[in-house]
Scaffold this motif. Structure first.
Motif, PDB file in Angstrom:
ATOM      1  N   VAL A  51       0.838  -1.204   0.000  1.00 32.69           N
ATOM      2  CA  VAL A  51       0.000   0.000   0.000  1.00 32.69           C
ATOM      3  C   VAL A  51       0.869   1.249   0.000  1.00 32.69           C
ATOM      4  O   VAL A  51       0.637   2.192  -0.773  1.00 32.69           O
ATOM      5  N   LEU A  52       1.903   1.256   0.843  1.00 33.03           N
ATOM      6  CA  LEU A  52       2.792   2.418   0.905  1.00 33.03           C
ATOM      7  C   LEU A  52       3.540   2.629  -0.404  1.00 33.03           C
ATOM      8  O   LEU A  52       3.739   3.759  -0.849  1.00 33.03           O
ATOM      9  N   LYS A  53       3.948   1.533  -1.035  1.00 36.20           N
ATOM     10  CA  LYS A  53       4.645   1.628  -2.314  1.00 36.20           C
ATOM     11  C   LYS A  53       3.735   2.238  -3.373  1.00 36.20           C
ATOM     12  O   LYS A  53       4.151   3.110  -4.141  1.00 36.20           O
ATOM     13  N   GLU A  54       2.487   1.790  -3.411  1.00 36.98           N
ATOM     14  CA  GLU A  54       1.534   2.340  -4.374  1.00 36.98           C
ATOM     15  C   GLU A  54       1.295   3.825  -4.118  1.00 36.98           C
ATOM     16  O   GLU A  54       1.247   4.627  -5.058  1.00 36.98           O
ATOM     17  N   GLN A  55       1.157   4.188  -2.852  1.00 47.94           N
ATOM     18  CA  GLN A  55       0.948   5.592  -2.505  1.00 47.94           C
ATOM     19  C   GLN A  55       2.166   6.426  -2.891  1.00 47.94           C
ATOM     20  O   GLN A  55       2.039   7.537  -3.418  1.00 47.94           O
ATOM     21  N   THR A  56       3.365   5.893  -2.637  1.00 52.40           N
ATOM     22  CA  THR A  56       4.595   6.608  -2.961  1.00 52.40           C
ATOM     23  C   THR A  56       4.737   6.790  -4.461  1.00 52.40           C
ATOM     24  O   THR A  56       5.107   7.868  -4.940  1.00 52.40           O
ATOM     25  N   THR A  57       4.427   5.752  -5.220  1.00 46.63           N
ATOM     26  CA  THR A  57       4.516   5.839  -6.671  1.00 46.63           C
ATOM     27  C   THR A  57       3.547   6.891  -7.206  1.00 46.63           C
ATOM     28  O   THR A  57       3.905   7.692  -8.074  1.00 46.63           O
ATOM     29  N   ALA A  58       2.339   6.886  -6.679  1.00 41.64           N
ATOM     30  CA  ALA A  58       1.348   7.870  -7.119  1.00 41.64           C
ATOM     31  C   ALA A  58       1.795   9.285  -6.777  1.00 41.64           C
ATOM     32  O   ALA A  58       1.675  10.205  -7.594  1.00 41.64           O
ATOM     33  N   LYS A  59       2.319   9.461  -5.568  1.00 42.97           N
ATOM     34  CA  LYS A  59       2.767  10.793  -5.142  1.00 42.97           C
ATOM     35  C   LYS A  59       3.959  11.250  -5.975  1.00 42.97           C
ATOM     36  O   LYS A  59       4.047  12.418  -6.351  1.00 42.97           O
ATOM     37  N   ALA A  60       4.882  10.333  -6.285  1.00 41.73           N
ATOM     38  CA  ALA A  60       6.044  10.684  -7.102  1.00 41.73           C
ATOM     39  C   ALA A  60       5.601  11.107  -8.499  1.00 41.73           C
ATOM     40  O   ALA A  60       6.137  12.077  -9.055  1.00 41.73           O
ATOM     41  N   ALA A  61       4.634  10.400  -9.063  1.00 38.39           N
ATOM     42  CA  ALA A  61       4.133  10.778 -10.388  1.00 38.39           C
ATOM     43  C   ALA A  61       3.479  12.151 -10.337  1.00 38.39           C
ATOM     44  O   ALA A  61       3.687  12.980 -11.236  1.00 38.39           O
ATOM     45  N   GLU A  62       2.725  12.394  -9.276  1.00 36.50           N
ATOM     46  CA  GLU A  62       2.071  13.695  -9.120  1.00 36.50           C
ATOM     47  C   GLU A  62       3.110  14.814  -8.995  1.00 36.50           C
ATOM     48  O   GLU A  62       3.009  15.853  -9.650  1.00 36.50           O
ATOM     49  N   ALA A  67       6.420  19.299 -11.133  1.00 34.42           N
ATOM     50  CA  ALA A  67       7.741  19.852 -11.439  1.00 34.42           C
ATOM     51  C   ALA A  67       7.854  20.165 -12.926  1.00 34.42           C
ATOM     52  O   ALA A  67       8.410  21.207 -13.315  1.00 34.42           O
ATOM     53  N   LYS A  68       7.329  19.268 -13.758  1.00 34.44           N
ATOM     54  CA  LYS A  68       7.372  19.499 -15.198  1.00 34.44           C
ATOM     55  C   LYS A  68       6.588  20.759 -15.559  1.00 34.44           C
ATOM     56  O   LYS A  68       7.045  21.582 -16.354  1.00 34.44           O
ATOM     57  N   ALA A  69       5.407  20.920 -14.963  1.00 30.67           N
ATOM     58  CA  ALA A  69       4.586  22.098 -15.229  1.00 30.67           C
ATOM     59  C   ALA A  69       5.309  23.370 -14.786  1.00 30.67           C
ATOM     60  O   ALA A  69       5.307  24.379 -15.506  1.00 30.67           O
ATOM     61  N   LYS A  70       5.951  23.307 -13.626  1.00 30.50           N
ATOM     62  CA  LYS A  70       6.685  24.489 -13.136  1.00 30.50           C
ATOM     63  C   LYS A  70       7.879  24.799 -14.038  1.00 30.50           C
ATOM     64  O   LYS A  70       8.187  25.965 -14.282  1.00 30.50           O
ATOM     65  N   ALA A  71       8.566  23.767 -14.522  1.00 27.44           N
ATOM     66  CA  ALA A  71       9.707  23.991 -15.411  1.00 27.44           C
ATOM     67  C   ALA A  71       9.255  24.628 -16.717  1.00 27.44           C
ATOM     68  O   ALA A  71       9.909  25.545 -17.234  1.00 27.44           O
TER      69      ALA A  71
END
Length: 142
Positions: A51-62, A67-71
């Motif tokens: 569950v934590l891995k899935e949450q971390t992956t989702a948060k990293a993608a977000e 970051a891409k939008a800000k760049a």
């Protein structure tokens, strides 16, 4: 013998008694299974890790998208603030680089023999390995 609970009627026949016993076994089996699941620490830890891995992956993608939008936003701000002569010079340099790359590719296609062109990846890898070996040997001599 134990007395039956007050809320459950007693069995009137042996068949009803068998059904009640079978129902009690089934409920007891479910209860034991639930208790066993609760005490399986390794399985619970693995579930939590998943569950934590899935949450971390989702948060990293977000965060990556943010970051891409800000760049992109920062690049547009910088581009808007650049003076026109700098923009024109950069565009001319980019065009010139594209032309040179095209010329180099055409020259490669015209001049390189077929076996070399067909093995270009292997040759580049071998050249890089040779360059790294030379650098390492030179460092050892010093």
């Amino acid at each position: 013998m134990t007395q039956p609970p007050h809320d459950e009627p007693t069995a009137q026949s042996p068949e009803e008694l068998r059904e009640q016993v079978e129902q009690a076994r089934h409920e007891l089996g479910e209860t034991v299974g639930a208790l066993a699941d609760r005490t399986d620490v390794k399985a619970r830890a693995q579930e939590k890790a998943t569950v934590l891995k899935e949450q971390t992956t989702a948060k990293a993608a977000e965060l990556s998208e943010q970051a891409k939008a800000k760049a992109i936003e920062a690049a547009h701000l910088v581009q808007d603030k650049l003076p026109d002569p700098v923009k024109e010079t950069a565009a001319a340099a980019a065009d010139q680089a594209r032309v040179k790359a095209g010329q180099a590719e055409r020259l490669w296609q015209d001049k390189a023999p077929d076996p070399v062109r067909d093995n270009r990846g292997a040759l580049i890898t071998a050249g890089a390995a040779l360059l790294i070996a030379c650098v390492l040997l030179r460092r050892r001599k010093k």
